[in-house]
Design an enzyme around this catalytic site. Structure first.
Site, PDB file in Angstrom:
ATOM      1  N   ARG A  77      -3.871 -10.612   4.129  1.00 12.93           N
ATOM      2  CA  ARG A  77      -4.168 -10.513   2.694  1.00 12.93           C
ATOM      3  C   ARG A  77      -2.937  -9.928   2.003  1.00 12.93           C
ATOM      4  NH1 ARG A  77      -6.391  -6.933  -1.140  1.00 12.93           N
ATOM      5  NH2 ARG A  77      -7.879  -7.924  -2.584  1.00 12.93           N
ATOM      6  N   LYS A 113       0.816  -1.218   0.000  1.00 11.58           N
ATOM      7  CA  LYS A 113       0.000   0.000   0.000  1.00 11.58           C
ATOM      8  C   LYS A 113       0.854   1.273   0.000  1.00 11.58           C
ATOM      9  CE  LYS A 113      -4.318  -2.008   1.365  1.00 11.58           C
ATOM     10  NZ  LYS A 113      -5.472  -2.050   2.269  1.00 11.58           N
TER      11      LYS A 113
END
Length: 353
Positions: free
Chosen positions: A335, A300
């Protein structure tokens, strides 16, 4: 005092003897010797926050705010209780969820697996490398992403889900649309993973309850189009906890068993870098929901902001750092895009500890 109570386990270790008075955490062989205990006023402000030894939490609450004693007992029970299996997976062991984006525009791997055959081959390879869940998504929810039609989303995901289910894989459908949930489960998906915590579609909650599969509820402030405009919180860790606790209660009221619910703080979804760091540090507080935790932080943007502005695929080391921080705080599911690297990092960290 009115308002609410929050307990965040600290000083977590598998070595009970090195933590005098330690309390068990999640029935997983871990213990915590202290906790950050927060009392929040009804207006959302922090009334009191202190670090308290784990064996003294209940007496501390009874002394500082007697009306919260019952809530303290409930939270402490949830913190100590072993989590039941989730979708057949052992929650005392870290479980890896592989990201399978069948999209042209996802922030990190958009287009890499847009071809269904490539998506299936890569997903099965990820399972061999250590992924126990294959998370298939057909709509990007990166910041600023435009929505796609449900027909298009289904066209992308159904062939992949069907092939993976036929191969015996545990598949989750990453969607915020009730119709996609319904058809994906019919095609073989065994988990519903929704970035809107079953709020984005008016039919999602009922659809998930009728589907009879486990659900993962994520926190997101705003929508993918607006979430990074100006995210604001009074206290991000407490606000996210409150939201997820309410969504868990809504799911239980709709007929979804509590043991079939997991929660995700939604790193990067309507959060600044500072918000993300606070949530990553405070993850253990979410064990107070009584549900397993999923952490999705792989590649991210804030990782690059904290480093050298690397492109998404060059953020593997930072992603592993976040995953290991989650592992230390008792997170059960992760994840990730980089399955082999994550599995290796977990194997070494667990061997050391």
């Amino acid at each position: 005092m009115t308002g609410d109570l929050y307990i965040r386990p600290l000083h977590i270790s598998s070595e009970k003897d090195s933590l005098p008075g330690a309390a068990p955490l999640l029935g997983s062989g871990a213990y915590y010797s202290a906790a950050e205990v927060t009392l929040r006023s009804s207006d959302g402000s922090i009334a009191r926050r202190e670090i308290v030894a784990s064996g003294e939490i209940l007496s501390w609450v009874r002394n500082k705010s007697p009306l919260h004693a019952h809530k303290a007992v409930e939270i402490l029970k949830k913190l100590s209780a072993k989590r039941p299996d989730f979708a057949g997976l052992d929650m005392t062991q870290p479980q890896i969820m592989a990201v399978i984006n069948v999209t042209p525009d996802s922030f990190s791997d958009g287009g890499d697996r847009y071809d269904p055959a490539r998506a299936v081959d890569d997903a099965l390879r990820m399972r061999e490398l250590g992924a126990s869940i294959l998370d298939v998504g057909g709509e990007s929810t990166r910041p600023g992403a435009e929505p796609v039609s449900e027909d298009e989303e289904l066209r992308r995901v159904l062939p992949v889900i069907e092939k993976l289910a036929e191969a015996g894989a545990l598949v989750s459908i990453d969607t915020r649309h009730a119709r996609v949930m319904r058809e994906a489960v019919a095609a073989g998906a065994g988990i519903i993973n929704d970035v809107t915590a079953l709020e984005g579609d008016k039919d999602s909650l009922e659809t998930a309850a009728l589907a009879g599969v486990p659900v993962i509820l994520m926190h997101m402030q705003g929508t993918p189009q607006t979430m990074q405009d100006n995210p604001c919180y009074q206290d991000v860790a407490l606000d996210v906890f409150d939201y997820l606790e309410k969504r868990v209660a809504a799911c239980v009221a709709a007929g979804i068993p509590r043991e079939a619910i997991a929660v995700d703080p939604g790193i990067g979804f309507g959060k600044t870098t500072e918000h993300n760091l606070r949530l990553l540090d405070a993850q253990a507080q979410l064990h107070g929901t009584g549900c397993p935790l999923l952490l999705g932080v792989s590649r991210k943007g804030f990782i690059g902001k904290l480093s050298r502005n690397e492109e998404p695929k060059a953020r593997v080391a930072g992603s592993l750092s976040c995953a290991l921080a989650g592992l230390e705080r008792g997170v059960q599911m992760f994840r990730v895009h980089d399955v082999a690297e994550t599995a290796q990092a977990f194997a070494i960290a667990r061997a050391i500890s």
